[in-house]
Motif scaffolding. Structure first.
Motif, mmCIF file in Angstrom:
data_model
loop_
_atom_site.group_PDB
_atom_site.id
_atom_site.type_symbol
_atom_site.label_atom_id
_atom_site.label_comp_id
_atom_site.label_asym_id
_atom_site.label_seq_id
_atom_site.Cartn_x
_atom_site.Cartn_y
_atom_site.Cartn_z
ATOM 1 N N VAL A 77 0.576 -0.305 -0.546
ATOM 2 C CA VAL A 77 -0.024 0.261 -0.142
ATOM 3 C C VAL A 77 0.717 1.342 -0.512
ATOM 4 C CG1 VAL A 77 -1.685 0.976 1.219
ATOM 5 C CG2 VAL A 77 -2.203 -1.054 0.866
ATOM 6 N N ILE A 78 0.731 2.122 -1.185
ATOM 7 C CA ILE A 78 0.902 3.212 -1.413
ATOM 8 C C ILE A 78 0.304 4.197 -0.443
ATOM 9 C CG2 ILE A 78 2.754 4.651 -2.371
ATOM 10 C CD1 ILE A 78 2.536 2.539 -4.221
ATOM 11 N N SER A 79 1.206 4.615 0.443
ATOM 12 C CA SER A 79 0.759 6.104 1.036
ATOM 13 C C SER A 79 1.349 7.765 1.151
ATOM 14 C CB SER A 79 1.274 5.953 2.614
ATOM 15 O OG SER A 79 -0.046 4.941 3.321
ATOM 16 N N ALA A 80 1.055 8.224 -0.516
ATOM 17 C CA ALA A 80 2.293 8.880 -0.417
ATOM 18 C C ALA A 80 0.876 10.444 -0.103
ATOM 19 C CB ALA A 80 2.494 8.590 -2.202
ATOM 20 N N GLU A 81 1.287 11.458 -0.267
ATOM 21 C CA GLU A 81 1.079 12.834 -0.689
ATOM 22 C C GLU A 81 -0.049 13.090 -1.382
ATOM 23 O OE1 GLU A 81 3.419 16.155 0.525
ATOM 24 O OE2 GLU A 81 4.927 14.787 1.501
ATOM 25 N N GLY A 82 0.236 12.493 -2.961
ATOM 26 C CA GLY A 82 -0.878 12.511 -3.596
ATOM 27 C C GLY A 82 -1.898 12.126 -3.873
ATOM 28 N N ARG A 83 -2.980 13.145 -4.124
ATOM 29 C CA ARG A 83 -3.972 12.635 -3.480
ATOM 30 C C ARG A 83 -5.322 11.449 -4.220
ATOM 31 N NH1 ARG A 83 -7.262 16.297 -1.073
ATOM 32 N NH2 ARG A 83 -8.699 15.387 -0.333
ATOM 33 N N SER A 84 -4.859 11.161 -4.880
ATOM 34 C CA SER A 84 -5.418 10.152 -6.327
ATOM 35 C C SER A 84 -5.379 8.851 -5.513
ATOM 36 C CB SER A 84 -4.917 9.466 -7.754
ATOM 37 O OG SER A 84 -3.108 9.742 -7.130
ATOM 38 N N GLN A 85 -4.470 8.184 -5.219
ATOM 39 C CA GLN A 85 -4.288 6.950 -4.495
ATOM 40 C C GLN A 85 -5.854 6.709 -3.010
ATOM 41 O OE1 GLN A 85 -2.045 5.085 -5.819
ATOM 42 N NE2 GLN A 85 -2.518 2.897 -4.143
ATOM 43 N N GLU A 86 -5.762 8.059 -2.531
ATOM 44 C CA GLU A 86 -6.686 7.823 -1.536
ATOM 45 C C GLU A 86 -8.306 7.200 -2.529
ATOM 46 O OE1 GLU A 86 -8.915 12.857 -1.290
ATOM 47 O OE2 GLU A 86 -6.835 12.087 -0.092
ATOM 48 N N ILE A 87 -8.678 7.669 -3.787
ATOM 49 C CA ILE A 87 -9.642 7.307 -4.095
ATOM 50 C C ILE A 87 -9.893 6.237 -4.124
ATOM 51 C CG2 ILE A 87 -11.339 7.069 -5.852
ATOM 52 C CD1 ILE A 87 -9.837 10.082 -7.861
ATOM 53 N N PHE A 88 -8.757 5.006 -4.351
ATOM 54 C CA PHE A 88 -9.542 3.905 -4.507
ATOM 55 C C PHE A 88 -9.246 3.206 -2.643
ATOM 56 C CE2 PHE A 88 -6.957 -0.586 -3.577
ATOM 57 C CZ PHE A 88 -7.900 -0.826 -4.570
ATOM 58 N N GLU A 89 -8.478 4.290 -1.395
ATOM 59 C CA GLU A 89 -8.538 4.126 -0.440
ATOM 60 C C GLU A 89 -9.744 3.812 -0.026
ATOM 61 O OE1 GLU A 89 -6.096 1.851 1.202
ATOM 62 O OE2 GLU A 89 -4.846 2.234 -0.685
ATOM 63 N N GLN A 90 -10.867 5.037 0.036
ATOM 64 C CA GLN A 90 -11.603 5.680 0.309
ATOM 65 C C GLN A 90 -13.168 4.433 -0.295
ATOM 66 O OE1 GLN A 90 -12.394 9.472 -1.582
ATOM 67 N NE2 GLN A 90 -11.497 10.053 1.087
ATOM 68 N N LEU A 91 -12.437 3.481 -1.810
ATOM 69 C CA LEU A 91 -13.797 2.620 -2.462
ATOM 70 C C LEU A 91 -13.554 1.945 -1.030
ATOM 71 C CD1 LEU A 91 -15.587 2.184 -4.310
ATOM 72 C CD2 LEU A 91 -13.468 0.990 -6.040
ATOM 73 N N LEU A 92 -12.497 1.121 -1.481
ATOM 74 C CA LEU A 92 -12.401 0.106 0.175
ATOM 75 C C LEU A 92 -12.822 -0.229 0.974
ATOM 76 C CD1 LEU A 92 -8.584 -1.199 -0.406
ATOM 77 C CD2 LEU A 92 -10.323 -2.409 -1.641
ATOM 78 N N THR A 93 -12.532 0.917 1.872
ATOM 79 C CA THR A 93 -12.983 1.084 2.859
ATOM 80 C C THR A 93 -15.512 1.669 3.081
ATOM 81 O OG1 THR A 93 -12.088 3.042 3.904
ATOM 82 C CG2 THR A 93 -13.578 3.075 5.310
ATOM 83 N N ARG A 94 -15.759 2.214 1.796
ATOM 84 C CA ARG A 94 -17.542 1.836 1.790
ATOM 85 C C ARG A 94 -17.403 0.668 1.917
ATOM 86 N NH1 ARG A 94 -16.149 6.037 -2.217
ATOM 87 N NH2 ARG A 94 -16.639 5.368 -3.231
ATOM 88 N N HIS A 95 -16.853 -0.026 0.943
ATOM 89 C CA HIS A 95 -17.700 -1.676 0.838
ATOM 90 C C HIS A 95 -16.949 -2.168 1.861
ATOM 91 C CE1 HIS A 95 -18.664 -1.449 -3.340
ATOM 92 N NE2 HIS A 95 -18.062 -0.651 -3.194
ATOM 93 N N ARG A 96 -16.006 -2.006 3.066
ATOM 94 C CA ARG A 96 -15.645 -2.517 4.121
ATOM 95 C C ARG A 96 -14.808 -3.979 3.900
ATOM 96 N NH1 ARG A 96 -21.230 -3.047 8.047
ATOM 97 N NH2 ARG A 96 -21.477 -0.414 8.100
ATOM 98 N N ILE A 97 -14.006 -3.347 2.681
ATOM 99 C CA ILE A 97 -13.042 -4.396 2.354
ATOM 100 C C ILE A 97 -11.719 -4.203 2.944
ATOM 101 C CG2 ILE A 97 -11.621 -5.754 0.067
ATOM 102 C CD1 ILE A 97 -14.084 -4.764 -1.236
ATOM 103 N N GLU A 98 -11.327 -5.619 3.891
ATOM 104 C CA GLU A 98 -9.724 -5.279 4.450
ATOM 105 C C GLU A 98 -8.402 -6.022 4.009
ATOM 106 O OE1 GLU A 98 -10.106 -5.937 8.812
ATOM 107 O OE2 GLU A 98 -12.091 -4.316 9.020
#
Length: 302
Positions: free
Chosen positions: A200-221
């Protein structure tokens, strides 16, 4: 005579027009004014300067010595306003030595800089480029101050009315695996996605957060084995391990060209996101800014 701060500089074109036309009526035509308006302006000038300025002679309205003294500086002032203030500043890319500054994430650099630099080497060979990565509030301040020409990429915080934006293209995500990984096929199943180890890449760029937020909404761990703020080590890590990583599509394509990895579709539908260029309204008409925006639109518009 009125104090300097009370003198109406808007009256100066009347002096020049009457002096050159030798007629109030012809001066009015030249200025696009009515004759009474020019007469009123002339009277204001006479009061302000305590001089008749123009008197009738055999060849029309003749300037007094006071008016003669005004003609040359008035002509110079109006010419400078026309050429230096009202005229659009010219921009010549072939001769410019300007440094263009872009707010980019590291993946933004990978996506935009190669093609942009190649274009500039041909069309603006003396121009230089600076890339900066800053927090959202600092990017907004830099754009307003002129320290940053454009913010290019995914910047959802730049939505204030003082900013313009233009969509360049729509983007999505892709997952990456070692090319010899046991998981085959064009798409990874959800079972395999949950079972496999992830980087998992936690960079300063904001685009990566789109994918992370999607997983959170679907409760995918996921089973996260590696968390890193860096993109550039990822292709070599994926090529030498059984880990999976999910990144913006253009980044995945670039990684696949430099390491022994392959692209595989994630197990869920991921919403697309727009990559845009953003600039402050202060520089909307700036010739250099307009040119570089046009270059990016030409190179990257879908």
């Amino acid at each position: 005579m009125k104090r300097d701060d009370e003198f109406d500089l808007n009256l100066l074109p009347v002096v020049l027009a009457i002096a050159e036309e030798r007629s109030v009526s012809r001066a009015a035509e030249r200025l696009g004014w009515s004759q009474p308006k020019v007469s009123i302006a002339l009277n204001k000038l006479r009061v302000a300067l305590d001089d008749p300025l123009f008197v009738r002679g055999s060849h029309g309205m003749a300037p007094t010595p006071r008016a003669e003294a005004l003609i040359a500086p008035t002509r110079d002032i109006l010419l400078r306003v026309k050429t230096e203030v009202l005229a659009s500043a010219a921009f010549d890319p072939a001769s410019t030595t300007r440094r263009f500054t872009f707010a980019l994430s590291d993946i933004g650099e990978m996506t935009f800089l190669p093609k942009l630099l190649a274009y500039l080497q041909t069309h603006a060979p003396n121009a230089t480029v600076r890339s900066v990565t800053l927090p959202p509030e600092a990017i907004a301040e830099g754009l307003e101050a002129g320290d940053i020409d454009l913010a290019v990429g995914y910047f959802p915080d730049l939505k204030a009315r003082n900013f313009f934006q233009q969509r360049l293209f729509t983007h999505t995500f892709i997952s990456l695996l070692n090319a010899k990984h046991r998981i085959k096929g064009p798409r990874i199943s959800m079972d395999d996605f949950l079972r496999i180890g992830h980087a998992v890449i936690s960079a300063e760029g904001r685009s990566q957060e789109i994918f992370e937020q999607l997983l959170t909404r679907h409760r995918i761990e996921r089973r996260i084995v590696l968390s890193t703020p860096h993109f550039m080590s990822i292709p070599f890590i994926i090529a030498s391990t059984d880990l999976l990583v999910t990144v913006p599509y253009a980044v995945g394509e670039s990684f696949a060209r430099i390491a022994n990895i392959r692209l595989i579709e994630p197990p869920l539908e991921i919403p697309n996101f727009d990559l845009r260029q953003h600039w402050h309204r202060k520089y909307h008409k700036d010739a250099a800014n307009t040119w570089i925006r046009g270059v990016l639109a030409k190179l990257f518009s879908a």
